[in-house]
Design an enzyme around this catalytic site. Structure first.
Site, short mmCIF file in Angstrom:
data_model
loop_
_atom_site.label_atom_id
_atom_site.label_comp_id
_atom_site.label_asym_id
_atom_site.label_seq_id
_atom_site.Cartn_x
_atom_site.Cartn_y
_atom_site.Cartn_z
N LEU A 22 0.87 -1.25 -0.19
CA LEU A 22 -0.05 0.03 -0.06
C LEU A 22 0.78 1.25 0.01
O LEU A 22 0.72 2.32 -0.72
CB LEU A 22 -1.02 -0.02 1.11
N ASP A 41 11.04 3.74 4.31
CA ASP A 41 10.77 2.21 4.60
C ASP A 41 12.18 1.68 5.09
O ASP A 41 13.20 1.97 4.62
CB ASP A 41 10.59 1.45 3.28
N ASP A 76 14.07 4.89 11.47
CA ASP A 76 12.69 4.02 12.09
C ASP A 76 11.87 4.93 12.77
O ASP A 76 12.13 5.69 13.51
CB ASP A 76 13.58 3.07 13.41
N ILE A 77 10.62 5.16 12.03
CA ILE A 77 9.85 5.98 12.47
C ILE A 77 9.10 5.79 14.03
O ILE A 77 8.35 6.65 14.39
CB ILE A 77 8.65 6.34 11.47
N ASN A 103 1.91 4.83 7.42
CA ASN A 103 1.36 3.36 6.95
C ASN A 103 2.19 2.34 7.34
O ASN A 103 1.63 1.02 7.28
CB ASN A 103 1.51 3.62 5.30
N TYR A 174 -2.57 -6.70 16.68
CA TYR A 174 -2.97 -5.80 15.59
C TYR A 174 -4.07 -4.99 15.65
O TYR A 174 -4.32 -3.93 15.36
CB TYR A 174 -2.85 -6.92 14.37
N LYS A 178 -4.55 -1.25 15.92
CA LYS A 178 -5.38 -0.48 14.86
C LYS A 178 -6.51 0.52 15.47
O LYS A 178 -6.97 1.40 14.96
CB LYS A 178 -5.90 -1.39 13.67
N THR A 208 -1.40 -7.39 0.13
CA THR A 208 -0.02 -6.86 0.57
C THR A 208 0.55 -7.89 1.17
O THR A 208 -0.14 -9.41 1.24
CB THR A 208 -0.05 -6.05 1.56
#
Length: 306
Positions: A22, A41, A76-77, A103, A174, A178, A208
């Site tokens: 995505l 990334d 690394d965000i 994302n 997860y 989310k 994905t």
């Protein structure tokens, strides 16, 4: 050369987790609409492990080959320094930041009784903390701009999931992360609106690395010539619009997006209510709750429930 009438002409967009899936689709779609793109990334595996292999740079090369402008960012965000450097990369490379697309993520699926603490923490870190920190640093920049009299037309698009809205068996970590992203989106939209920042979330469904095995039958590509309903590129048009100035006035919303379908999700709202005006006894509370449930809408089933 990009047309000056392109939807995102002149805008600078940072997309996290943009090396594949995505994120890659979003980065390419923004570039096609005239945006300059910071492609973030780490290049890790599906579970977040392993060294990077340069997927961000490959996307940058795709964008440049098509006549666009882009730079790679490998920070690394989910760390303060990495998130701050993402904003800095936008400013240093292109002089501004207009849109942030959060994302990045990975999976470590287990049933709850088999879910290790480390797997819980890792998924929370990349999804929830990995949304919070880039949002925090971008918002700080935009607030400073607004206070200096340069009110931005800033946009943030967060990536939720149907798992965060309905739950998903085998994905407790997860799903919780989310769901947290949706809550973060609502708060950020309320706090940052005064500074010219709109914040929305999407709950996409697409093929994905995270979905092609878990939901193999649903995510399978069609035969030759058929509409590829699960292609990640189907989600990106909505993301691009939300990330553009054209989406003015849209904030604090959650959209489901898959195939050719866009849905505005309507979250928790008051349903049937009873007010005694005094404290209930446990028996009265139970009787009342049972009566209210009978009048309420039946909830949608959790994904994968038997």
């Amino acid at each position: 050369m990009t047309s000056p009438t392109a939807l995102c002409a002149g805008r600078v967009v940072a997309v996290t987790g943009a090396g594949r899936g995505l994120g890659r689709a979003h980065a390419l779609a923004f570039a096609a609409e005239g945006a300059k793109v910071v492609v973030n990334d780490l290049g890790v595996g599906l579970d977040g492990s392993g060294a990077g292999d340069g997927p961000a740079q490959r996307v940058v090369e795709e964008i440049r080959a098509a006549g666009g402008e882009a730079v790679a960012h490998g920070g690394d965000i989910a760390t303060g320094d990495g998130a701050a450097s993402l904003v800095a990369a936008s400013l240093d490379s292109f002089g501004r930041l207009d849109t942030l697309v959060n994302n990045a993520g990975f999976l470590r699926d287990r049933m709850l009784v088999n879910l290790d603490e480390d797997d819980w923490d890792a998924v929370m870190r990349v999804h929830l903390k990995g949304h919070f920190l880039p949002l925090k640093h971008a918002a700080a920049h935009w607030r400073a701009e607004a206070k200096a009299g340069r009110v931005p037309e800033a946009r943030v698009i967060n990536t939720g999931s149907g798992a965060g809205l309905l739950g998903s068996v085998g994905q407790g970590n997860y799903s919780a992360a989310k769901a947290g992203i949706v809550g973060l989106t609502l708060v950020a939209a309320a706090e940052m609106g005064r500074y010219g920042v709109q914040v929305n979330a999407i709950a996409p469904a697409a093929r994905t690395r995270m979905t092609e095995d878990t939901f193999a039958e649903t995510m399978a590509a069609p035969g030759a010539g058929g509409f590829d309903a699960m292609a990640p590129e189907n989600v990106s048009p909505l993301v691009v619009w939300l990330g553009s100035a054209a989406s003015a006035g849209v904030s604090g919303r959650v959209f489901e997006a898959e195939a050719g379908r866009i849905t505005v999700m309507e979250g928790w709202r008051p349903g049937p209510t009873a007010d005694k005006g005094a404290r209930w006894t446990p028996a009265e509370a139970g009787e009342t709750a049972t009566r209210l449930l009978a009048a309420a809408e039946t909830p949608q089933p959790v994904y994968g429930a038997r």
